[in-house]
Motif scaffolding. Structure first.
Motif, mmCIF file in Angstrom:
data_model
loop_
_atom_site.group_PDB
_atom_site.id
_atom_site.type_symbol
_atom_site.label_atom_id
_atom_site.label_comp_id
_atom_site.label_asym_id
_atom_site.label_seq_id
_atom_site.Cartn_x
_atom_site.Cartn_y
_atom_site.Cartn_z
ATOM 1 N N VAL A 81 0.833 -1.205 0.000
ATOM 2 C CA VAL A 81 0.000 0.000 0.000
ATOM 3 C C VAL A 81 0.868 1.254 0.000
ATOM 4 O O VAL A 81 1.817 1.361 0.795
ATOM 5 C CB VAL A 81 -0.930 0.002 1.230
ATOM 6 C CG1 VAL A 81 -1.719 1.306 1.328
ATOM 7 C CG2 VAL A 81 -1.888 -1.194 1.171
ATOM 8 N N LYS A 82 0.553 2.200 -0.859
ATOM 9 C CA LYS A 82 1.281 3.465 -0.888
ATOM 10 C C LYS A 82 1.128 4.182 0.448
ATOM 11 O O LYS A 82 0.026 4.317 0.972
ATOM 12 C CB LYS A 82 0.751 4.366 -2.004
ATOM 13 C CG LYS A 82 0.886 3.803 -3.409
ATOM 14 C CD LYS A 82 0.337 4.777 -4.421
ATOM 15 C CE LYS A 82 0.394 4.241 -5.848
ATOM 16 N NZ LYS A 82 -0.558 3.123 -6.053
ATOM 17 N N GLY A 83 2.230 4.651 0.997
ATOM 18 C CA GLY A 83 2.204 5.348 2.273
ATOM 19 C C GLY A 83 2.549 4.473 3.447
ATOM 20 O O GLY A 83 2.760 4.981 4.558
ATOM 21 N N VAL A 84 2.613 3.167 3.241
ATOM 22 C CA VAL A 84 3.027 2.240 4.305
ATOM 23 C C VAL A 84 4.526 2.009 4.181
ATOM 24 O O VAL A 84 5.014 1.557 3.140
ATOM 25 C CB VAL A 84 2.273 0.905 4.217
ATOM 26 C CG1 VAL A 84 2.867 -0.113 5.199
ATOM 27 C CG2 VAL A 84 0.792 1.110 4.518
ATOM 28 N N LYS A 85 5.233 2.351 5.233
ATOM 29 C CA LYS A 85 6.678 2.154 5.232
ATOM 30 C C LYS A 85 7.040 0.705 5.470
ATOM 31 O O LYS A 85 7.925 0.149 4.815
ATOM 32 C CB LYS A 85 7.328 3.027 6.307
ATOM 33 C CG LYS A 85 8.834 2.845 6.437
ATOM 34 C CD LYS A 85 9.400 3.632 7.598
ATOM 35 C CE LYS A 85 10.907 3.419 7.720
ATOM 36 N NZ LYS A 85 11.471 4.126 8.902
ATOM 37 N N GLU A 86 6.336 0.095 6.437
ATOM 38 C CA GLU A 86 6.676 -1.275 6.826
ATOM 39 C C GLU A 86 5.509 -1.894 7.581
ATOM 40 O O GLU A 86 4.748 -1.192 8.259
ATOM 41 C CB GLU A 86 7.920 -1.275 7.725
ATOM 42 C CG GLU A 86 8.402 -2.644 8.137
ATOM 43 C CD GLU A 86 9.631 -2.581 9.035
ATOM 44 O OE1 GLU A 86 10.261 -3.639 9.233
ATOM 45 O OE2 GLU A 86 9.947 -1.485 9.535
ATOM 46 N N ALA A 87 5.376 -3.196 7.463
ATOM 47 C CA ALA A 87 4.442 -3.967 8.291
ATOM 48 C C ALA A 87 5.247 -5.051 8.989
ATOM 49 O O ALA A 87 6.045 -5.744 8.353
ATOM 50 C CB ALA A 87 3.333 -4.573 7.452
ATOM 51 N N VAL A 88 5.050 -5.174 10.277
ATOM 52 C CA VAL A 88 5.811 -6.117 11.101
ATOM 53 C C VAL A 88 4.878 -7.220 11.573
ATOM 54 O O VAL A 88 3.776 -6.947 12.052
ATOM 55 C CB VAL A 88 6.437 -5.406 12.311
ATOM 56 C CG1 VAL A 88 7.200 -6.394 13.200
ATOM 57 C CG2 VAL A 88 7.357 -4.284 11.845
ATOM 58 N N SER A 89 5.296 -8.460 11.442
ATOM 59 C CA SER A 89 4.493 -9.591 11.892
ATOM 60 C C SER A 89 4.659 -9.801 13.390
ATOM 61 O O SER A 89 5.769 -9.655 13.931
ATOM 62 C CB SER A 89 4.913 -10.871 11.154
ATOM 63 O OG SER A 89 4.537 -10.818 9.801
ATOM 64 N N GLY A 90 3.562 -10.143 14.051
ATOM 65 C CA GLY A 90 3.637 -10.377 15.492
ATOM 66 C C GLY A 90 2.338 -10.916 16.043
ATOM 67 O O GLY A 90 1.548 -11.535 15.319
ATOM 68 N N TYR A 91 2.135 -10.677 17.324
ATOM 69 C CA TYR A 91 0.991 -11.238 18.033
ATOM 70 C C TYR A 91 0.313 -10.154 18.865
ATOM 71 O O TYR A 91 0.974 -9.323 19.496
ATOM 72 C CB TYR A 91 1.445 -12.379 18.954
ATOM 73 C CG TYR A 91 2.428 -13.322 18.296
ATOM 74 C CD1 TYR A 91 2.000 -14.204 17.306
ATOM 75 C CD2 TYR A 91 3.787 -13.308 18.638
ATOM 76 C CE1 TYR A 91 2.900 -15.054 16.686
ATOM 77 C CE2 TYR A 91 4.690 -14.158 18.022
ATOM 78 C CZ TYR A 91 4.243 -15.033 17.048
ATOM 79 O OH TYR A 91 5.143 -15.867 16.425
ATOM 80 N N SER A 92 -1.020 -10.174 18.879
ATOM 81 C CA SER A 92 -1.765 -9.217 19.681
ATOM 82 C C SER A 92 -3.151 -9.788 19.946
ATOM 83 O O SER A 92 -3.561 -10.777 19.336
ATOM 84 C CB SER A 92 -1.864 -7.864 18.958
ATOM 85 O OG SER A 92 -2.258 -6.839 19.842
#
Length: 214
Positions: free
Chosen positions: A63-74
């Protein structure tokens, strides 16, 4: 294929049947005040869960404007969860992503559109071949404005597309635990993995075809 998609399929089907709705922990969490995160170098943070975090990470990073997405748990209360614990249903956490985005380029509202547009929000405790509560759909909010955006989106989609069938949870954000290093950028680092070829890339390509403006 992922452990959760192959070896644990029977267990996850049984788990889904035994837990048809929000757990007691979900209900407790829903009553908590949301935690507001701080921007990092001008990038705001948003949190979503909608199945395998390998898939969700790849979608948001396109997606334009997203620098990074980090995988994890929540979504749970347990500290320092591991992939093994989450996969075996030993915590209430869901596989989730932390999205770093530039609000001048992409709004939280549009991230919510990406969230709903890249999954099936009507499948309880399941996304594609992955079954279990760790794959449930959750939109996390950090303030009242974000909560309203999410709830309004659900209302509109239920009225126009899903006929009231959305099962996505709306929870106040509390804590995000980054997943083990080998999960990060998994789709990019393992393009020939059978799961990536059979599940992640088709999901990503469907999103790109349907949301070309993003």
């Amino acid at each position: 294929m992922r452990l959760c998609s192959l070896l644990m399929l029977t267990l996850f089907i049984a788990t889904s049947c035994k837990n048809p709705g929000p757990s007691a922990e979900d209900q407790r969490m829903a009553q908590l005040e949301p935690v507001q995160t701080e921007a990092v170098d001008g990038y705001e943070r948003a949190y979503f869960a909608s199945g395998c975090f390998w898939c969700v990470e790849a979608v948001f990073e396109s997606v334009k404007g997203v620098k990074e997405a980090v995988s994890g748990y929540s979504g749970g209360t347990q500290s320092n969860p591991t992939y093994k614990q989450v996969s075996y249903g030993q915590t209430n956490h869901a596989e989730a992503v932390e999205v770093f985005y530039d609000p001048k380029v992409v709004s939280f509202r549009n991230l919510v559109l990406v969230f709903f547009g890249s999954q099936d929000p009507t499948t309880l405790n399941r996304q594609g071949p992955d079954r279990g509560r760790q794959y449930r759909s959750i939109a996390f909010y950090q303030n009242d404005d974000q909560k309203k955006i999410i709830e309004d989106s659900i209302t509109e989609l239920n009225d126009t597309v899903y006929d009231g069938a959305i099962v996505t949870q709306v929870l106040p954000f509390q804590k995000f635990w980054e997943a083990e290093g080998y999960h990060q950028n998994y789709e990019k680092n393992h393009p020939n993995d059978p799961y990536i070829q059979g599940v992640s890339l088709p999901r990503l390509n469907r999103f790109k075809n349907n949301f070309q403006n993003f």
